[in-house]
Design a protein around this motif. Structure first.
Motif, PDB file in Angstrom:
ATOM      1  N   GLY A 136     -10.894 -22.959 -27.260  1.00 25.84           N
ATOM      2  CA  GLY A 136     -11.998 -22.363 -27.999  1.00 25.84           C
ATOM      3  C   GLY A 136     -12.608 -21.153 -27.344  1.00 25.84           C
ATOM      4  O   GLY A 136     -13.439 -20.473 -27.956  1.00 25.84           O
ATOM      5  N   THR A 137     -12.238 -20.859 -26.110  1.00 26.20           N
ATOM      6  CA  THR A 137     -12.733 -19.640 -25.467  1.00 26.20           C
ATOM      7  C   THR A 137     -12.040 -18.430 -26.068  1.00 26.20           C
ATOM      8  O   THR A 137     -11.025 -18.557 -26.759  1.00 26.20           O
ATOM      9  CB  THR A 137     -12.502 -19.692 -23.953  1.00 26.20           C
ATOM     10  OG1 THR A 137     -11.100 -19.850 -23.695  1.00 26.20           O
ATOM     11  CG2 THR A 137     -13.267 -20.861 -23.337  1.00 26.20           C
ATOM     12  N   THR A 138     -12.570 -17.259 -25.804  1.00 24.01           N
ATOM     13  CA  THR A 138     -12.039 -16.037 -26.410  1.00 24.01           C
ATOM     14  C   THR A 138     -11.350 -15.163 -25.370  1.00 24.01           C
ATOM     15  O   THR A 138     -11.551 -15.314 -24.165  1.00 24.01           O
ATOM     16  CB  THR A 138     -13.171 -15.235 -27.075  1.00 24.01           C
ATOM     17  OG1 THR A 138     -14.117 -14.824 -26.076  1.00 24.01           O
ATOM     18  CG2 THR A 138     -13.874 -16.071 -28.122  1.00 24.01           C
ATOM     19  N   ARG A 139     -10.551 -14.244 -25.884  1.00 24.65           N
ATOM     20  CA  ARG A 139      -9.876 -13.247 -25.052  1.00 24.65           C
ATOM     21  C   ARG A 139      -9.523 -12.066 -25.952  1.00 24.65           C
ATOM     22  O   ARG A 139      -9.494 -12.205 -27.190  1.00 24.65           O
ATOM     23  CB  ARG A 139      -8.612 -13.820 -24.416  1.00 24.65           C
ATOM     24  CG  ARG A 139      -7.590 -14.325 -25.433  1.00 24.65           C
ATOM     25  CD  ARG A 139      -6.341 -14.870 -24.765  1.00 24.65           C
ATOM     26  NE  ARG A 139      -5.450 -15.500 -25.729  1.00 24.65           N
ATOM     27  CZ  ARG A 139      -4.590 -14.855 -26.507  1.00 24.65           C
ATOM     28  NH1 ARG A 139      -4.500 -13.521 -26.414  1.00 24.65           N
ATOM     29  NH2 ARG A 139      -3.826 -15.497 -27.353  1.00 24.65           N
ATOM     30  N   PRO A 140      -9.220 -10.914 -25.382  1.00 29.58           N
ATOM     31  CA  PRO A 140      -8.815  -9.769 -26.208  1.00 29.58           C
ATOM     32  C   PRO A 140      -7.406  -9.977 -26.765  1.00 29.58           C
ATOM     33  O   PRO A 140      -6.497 -10.398 -26.049  1.00 29.58           O
ATOM     34  CB  PRO A 140      -8.857  -8.583 -25.231  1.00 29.58           C
ATOM     35  CG  PRO A 140      -9.664  -9.051 -24.068  1.00 29.58           C
ATOM     36  CD  PRO A 140      -9.443 -10.529 -23.973  1.00 29.58           C
ATOM     37  N   PHE A 141      -7.247  -9.679 -28.038  1.00 28.53           N
ATOM     38  CA  PHE A 141      -5.932  -9.727 -28.670  1.00 28.53           C
ATOM     39  C   PHE A 141      -5.087  -8.570 -28.149  1.00 28.53           C
ATOM     40  O   PHE A 141      -5.557  -7.436 -28.057  1.00 28.53           O
ATOM     41  CB  PHE A 141      -6.081  -9.628 -30.187  1.00 28.53           C
ATOM     42  CG  PHE A 141      -4.793  -9.746 -30.946  1.00 28.53           C
ATOM     43  CD1 PHE A 141      -4.174 -10.973 -31.118  1.00 28.53           C
ATOM     44  CD2 PHE A 141      -4.195  -8.613 -31.511  1.00 28.53           C
ATOM     45  CE1 PHE A 141      -2.994 -11.081 -31.834  1.00 28.53           C
ATOM     46  CE2 PHE A 141      -3.012  -8.715 -32.220  1.00 28.53           C
ATOM     47  CZ  PHE A 141      -2.407  -9.957 -32.381  1.00 28.53           C
ATOM     48  N   GLN A 142      -3.848  -8.868 -27.776  1.00 27.37           N
ATOM     49  CA  GLN A 142      -2.972  -7.837 -27.220  1.00 27.37           C
ATOM     50  C   GLN A 142      -2.239  -7.119 -28.350  1.00 27.37           C
ATOM     51  O   GLN A 142      -1.215  -7.580 -28.842  1.00 27.37           O
ATOM     52  CB  GLN A 142      -1.970  -8.467 -26.246  1.00 27.37           C
ATOM     53  CG  GLN A 142      -2.624  -9.164 -25.063  1.00 27.37           C
ATOM     54  CD  GLN A 142      -3.486  -8.220 -24.244  1.00 27.37           C
ATOM     55  OE1 GLN A 142      -3.025  -7.149 -23.837  1.00 27.37           O
ATOM     56  NE2 GLN A 142      -4.733  -8.613 -23.994  1.00 27.37           N
ATOM     57  N   GLU A 160       1.335  -9.110 -28.544  1.00 26.38           N
ATOM     58  CA  GLU A 160       1.546 -10.543 -28.387  1.00 26.38           C
ATOM     59  C   GLU A 160       2.134 -11.151 -29.649  1.00 26.38           C
ATOM     60  O   GLU A 160       2.148 -10.549 -30.714  1.00 26.38           O
ATOM     61  CB  GLU A 160       0.247 -11.245 -28.012  1.00 26.38           C
ATOM     62  CG  GLU A 160      -0.832 -11.244 -29.076  1.00 26.38           C
ATOM     63  CD  GLU A 160      -2.035 -12.061 -28.633  1.00 26.38           C
ATOM     64  OE1 GLU A 160      -2.141 -13.222 -29.057  1.00 26.38           O
ATOM     65  OE2 GLU A 160      -2.866 -11.519 -27.856  1.00 26.38           O
ATOM     66  N   GLY A 161       2.629 -12.369 -29.511  1.00 26.29           N
ATOM     67  CA  GLY A 161       3.150 -13.094 -30.667  1.00 26.29           C
ATOM     68  C   GLY A 161       4.653 -13.200 -30.718  1.00 26.29           C
ATOM     69  O   GLY A 161       5.212 -13.551 -31.765  1.00 26.29           O
ATOM     70  N   HIS A 162       5.346 -12.912 -29.594  1.00 30.54           N
ATOM     71  CA  HIS A 162       6.805 -13.045 -29.630  1.00 30.54           C
ATOM     72  C   HIS A 162       7.185 -14.498 -29.911  1.00 30.54           C
ATOM     73  O   HIS A 162       6.647 -15.433 -29.329  1.00 30.54           O
ATOM     74  CB  HIS A 162       7.416 -12.604 -28.303  1.00 30.54           C
ATOM     75  CG  HIS A 162       8.911 -12.743 -28.276  1.00 30.54           C
ATOM     76  ND1 HIS A 162       9.737 -11.881 -28.977  1.00 30.54           N
ATOM     77  CD2 HIS A 162       9.722 -13.655 -27.678  1.00 30.54           C
ATOM     78  CE1 HIS A 162      10.992 -12.250 -28.795  1.00 30.54           C
ATOM     79  NE2 HIS A 162      11.011 -13.317 -28.015  1.00 30.54           N
TER      80      HIS A 162
END
Length: 283
Positions: A136-142, A160-162
């Motif tokens: 549930g914590t956040t981070r920057p989307f790559q 991201e998302g490979h």
């Protein structure tokens, strides 16, 4: 296949079958195979037989067949497909020195992710590009490379998302199929110039495939699949995101998420066909 000269038959093609009317004894056939990767196992077994009756004036023929193909996994089970080749649109054409359509590899979704990503058509939107960890914590989307000037395209190159591209993940390269066939044919010569016949056949085909992963289109933004609007004060919004919304007087945001945790929709089909034909042939 050349017998059709016009109409739908000319498009679909025509196949004529010549069926054996006389078999004495039993014929068998069996085969097994697989791909060089060890998958796509396939099995086929067939049995046919026949015998005369009525003082050789009648003939009875029967046959049965079973085939099974296990099929292939999804795109990521093959290296050539797992490179994630897709067409990236570039609008307006010429942006970045690229044409309107660009077939390239390493293509991921820019407004959808398995974790959820907050979307906005404005680069100044404070929440744009926030995504979520499993706790549930956040981070920057790559983000990868966005083609064109649209900040909410469906696809991007890199980032991201490979292995998680929802537009190819889970779709089977070859679906599994089972097939059952049974057939009988009886003919009888009533006279030297008059023959009666009766055919009875049954076929069953069972297939299964995977459909698209679930993704909600409510509140879609420039064709991006997004949940929204999600209102400020929603109890599921992390405190850090809620604070940014309060500090910037942001009432809502849209979230793009695909649901690999639920999996692809499943489709199964069974087709059964009975056929009976009585015939009379004479001179």
């Amino acid at each position: 296949g050349a017998s059709a000269a016009y109409g739908s038959d000319a498009v679909a093609g025509v196949v004529n079958f010549a069926l054996a009317r006389e078999i004495e004894g039993i014929r068998t056939n069996a085969s097994y195979g697989s791909s060089f990767k060890g998958d796509d196992e396939n099995l086929n077994a067939a049995l046919a037989g026949g015998l005369p009756f009525g003082g050789d004036r009648g003939r009875f023929v029967w046959a049965g067949e079973f085939s099974k193909e296990d099929g292939l996994g999804d795109c990521y089970t093959r290296s050539w497909c797992g490179q994630e080749w897709l067409n990236l649109g570039n609008s307006p054409p010429g942006t970045g020195g690229r044409p309107a359509n660009n077939i390239t590899d390493d293509v991921h979704t820019a407004t959808l992710s398995q974790d959820g990503v907050i979307n906005s058509a404005s680069a100044a939107f404070p929440l744009r590009g926030i995504t979520f960890n499993s706790d549930g914590t956040t981070r920057p989307f790559q983000y990868g490379e966005l083609y064109g000037t649209n900040l909410v395209p469906i696809f991007m190159k890199g980032g991201e998302g490979h292995g998680e591209n929802v537009f190819i993940d889970g779709y089977l390269l070859k679906v599994p199929i089972k097939r059952y066939l049974a057939y009988t044919k009886s003919t009888f010569d009533f006279t030297d110039s008059m023959t009666g016949g009766f055919d009875l056949s049954y076929g069953q085909v069972e297939g299964a495939s995977n459909a698209v992963q679930y993704r909600d289109s409510a509140g879609s933004l420039n064709n991006a699949q997004s949940f929204g609007p999600i209102l400020a004060g929603n109890p599921f919004i992390p405190a850090s995101v809620q604070q940014i919304m309060a500090d910037n007087n942001i009432p809502t945001f849209t979230l793009g998420r695909s649901f690999g945790d639920i999996g692809n929709a499943l489709a199964e089909s069974t087709t059964k066909t009975w056929r009976a034909v009585a015939s009379l042939q004479g001179k």
